[in-house]
Design an enzyme around this catalytic site. Structure first.
Site, PDB file in Angstrom:
ATOM      1  NE  ARG A   1       6.084  -0.939  10.087  1.00 33.34           N
ATOM      2  CZ  ARG A   1       4.908  -0.858   9.476  1.00 33.34           C
ATOM      3  NH1 ARG A   1       4.806  -0.266   8.313  1.00 33.34           N
ATOM      4  NH2 ARG A   1       3.837  -1.361  10.028  1.00 33.34           N
TER       5      ARG A   1
ATOM      6  NE  ARG B   1       1.670  -5.106  11.136  1.00 33.81           N
ATOM      7  CZ  ARG B   1       2.647  -4.669  10.344  1.00 33.81           C
ATOM      8  NH1 ARG B   1       3.861  -5.177  10.453  1.00 33.81           N
ATOM      9  NH2 ARG B   1       2.409  -3.747   9.468  1.00 33.81           N
TER      10      ARG B   1
ATOM     11  NE  ARG C   1      -4.421  -1.460   9.438  1.00 34.82           N
ATOM     12  CZ  ARG C   1      -3.248  -1.004   8.995  1.00 34.82           C
ATOM     13  NH1 ARG C   1      -3.127   0.227   8.543  1.00 34.82           N
ATOM     14  NH2 ARG C   1      -2.206  -1.776   9.016  1.00 34.82           N
TER      15      ARG C   1
ATOM     16  CE  LYS D   1      -2.228  -0.979   3.840  1.00 32.92           C
ATOM     17  NZ  LYS D   1      -1.638  -2.274   4.206  1.00 32.92           N
TER      18      LYS D   1
ATOM     19  NE  ARG E   1       7.125  -3.379   5.919  1.00 30.89           N
ATOM     20  CZ  ARG E   1       5.822  -3.117   6.008  1.00 30.89           C
ATOM     21  NH1 ARG E   1       5.176  -2.579   4.995  1.00 30.89           N
ATOM     22  NH2 ARG E   1       5.176  -3.405   7.114  1.00 30.89           N
TER      23      ARG E   1
HETATM   24  P1  AMP Z   1       0.742   0.231   8.890  1.00 30.30           P
HETATM   25  O1  AMP Z   1       1.950   1.061   8.783  1.00 30.30           O
HETATM   26  O2  AMP Z   1      -0.388   0.745   8.035  1.00 30.30           O
HETATM   27  O3  AMP Z   1       0.993  -1.229   8.657  1.00 30.30           O
HETATM   28  O4  AMP Z   1       0.232   0.373  10.410  1.00 30.30           O
HETATM   29  C1  AMP Z   1       1.032  -0.041  11.497  1.00 30.30           C
HETATM   30  C2  AMP Z   1       0.183  -0.211  12.737  1.00 30.30           C
HETATM   31  O5  AMP Z   1      -0.429   1.050  13.068  1.00 30.30           O
HETATM   32  C3  AMP Z   1      -0.971  -1.190  12.610  1.00 30.30           C
HETATM   33  O6  AMP Z   1      -0.581  -2.525  12.832  1.00 30.30           O
HETATM   34  C4  AMP Z   1      -1.908  -0.678  13.702  1.00 30.30           C
HETATM   35  O7  AMP Z   1      -1.476  -1.049  14.994  1.00 30.30           O
HETATM   36  C5  AMP Z   1      -1.740   0.843  13.577  1.00 30.30           C
HETATM   37  N1  AMP Z   1      -2.715   1.417  12.618  1.00 30.30           N
HETATM   38  C6  AMP Z   1      -2.449   1.997  11.406  1.00 30.30           C
HETATM   39  N2  AMP Z   1      -3.572   2.414  10.815  1.00 30.30           N
HETATM   40  C7  AMP Z   1      -4.588   2.080  11.645  1.00 30.30           C
HETATM   41  C8  AMP Z   1      -6.009   2.212  11.587  1.00 30.30           C
HETATM   42  N3  AMP Z   1      -6.630   2.777  10.539  1.00 30.30           N
HETATM   43  N4  AMP Z   1      -6.725   1.750  12.652  1.00 30.30           N
HETATM   44  C9  AMP Z   1      -6.130   1.201  13.716  1.00 30.30           C
HETATM   45  N5  AMP Z   1      -4.810   1.018  13.836  1.00 30.30           N
HETATM   46  C10 AMP Z   1      -4.037   1.453  12.807  1.00 30.30           C
END
Ligand code: AMP
Length: 213
Positions: free
Chosen positions: A156, A167, A88, A13, A123
């Protein structure tokens, strides 16, 4: 164009949202990036979000809904936007609808779980600009150095193998039902994201061509 980008963690994404942002000249916002920045700065938001993120769980809906509401009401979004990683959950999607925001498409990047696990282990993220790399599939020109801003790359915390599995479970249980939610509104577009980055980009751009003025 007001676009939602969906897909499992590691589906690509962030990579695709940067490409769409550049081509369409509209801002991309990643709730994950915003939360990581808050964690780094040690703000109250960051402190509240950190444990959920470390466990591979979602941060509470009201927290991310608040962040997105502020962002979408800023002038930056006047000509469109890309939401990377929001909504999400169904309550987040309903909150977005309640904000009166018109969405043109919800684009889902489809990648099988086995591939996701392999991707996440390789990554690397830029500590300066947040650009995403992969040691095998999308390596930087110089090892561990960002092509765009020359800052160093890091892994990360939540890309650790056991967190990735959490996740993915969270994704299938809470996020994936959004595909039906947007399909019912006739907004869902699915693209294949299994192979090379360029192939996914080509599929994404082809799918979005109909929104070009
Ligand atoms: P990402 O970088 O999009 O993979 O997000 C990393 C982490 O941030 C996720 O595993 C969640 O813990 C949190 N997170 C990101 N976006 C959201 C969202 N829209 N709702 C809830 N938690 C989020």
């Amino acid at each position: 164009m007001n676009l939602i980008l969906m897909g499992a963690p590691g589906a690509g994404k962030g990579t695709q949202s940067a490409k769409i942002s550049e081509k369409w000249n509209i801002p991309a916002v990643s709730t994950g990036d915003m939360l990581r920045a808050a964690v780094k700065e040690g703000t109250p938001l960051g402190l509240a979000a950190k444990s959920c993120m470390d466990e591979g769980k979602l941060v509470p809906d009201e927290v991310v809904i608040g962040i997105i509401k502020d962002y979408l009401s800023s002038d930056k979004c006047n000509n469109g936007f890309i939401l990377d990683g929001f909504p999400r959950s169904i309550p987040q999607a309903e909150a977005l609808d309640a904000m009166g925001v018109k969405i043109d498409a919800a684009l889902s990047i489809e990648v099988a779980d086995e591939k996701i696990v392999e991707r996440m282990s390789g990554r690397r993220i830029c500590s300066g600009c947040g650009a995403s790399y992969h040691v095998k599939y999308n390596p930087p020109k110089t090892e561990n150095v960002c092509d765009s801003c020359s800052a160093s790359l890091y892994t990360r915390d939540d890309d650790a193998a056991e967190t990735v599995l959490n996740r993915l479970t969270t994704f299938h249980k809470i996020t994936e039902p959004l595909k039906d939610y947007y399909a019912a509104k006739n907004l869902l577009i699915c693209v294949e994201g299994q192979e090379k980055v360029e192939d996914t980009t080509a599929a994404v751009m082809a799918a979005l061509a109909k929104f070009e003025a």
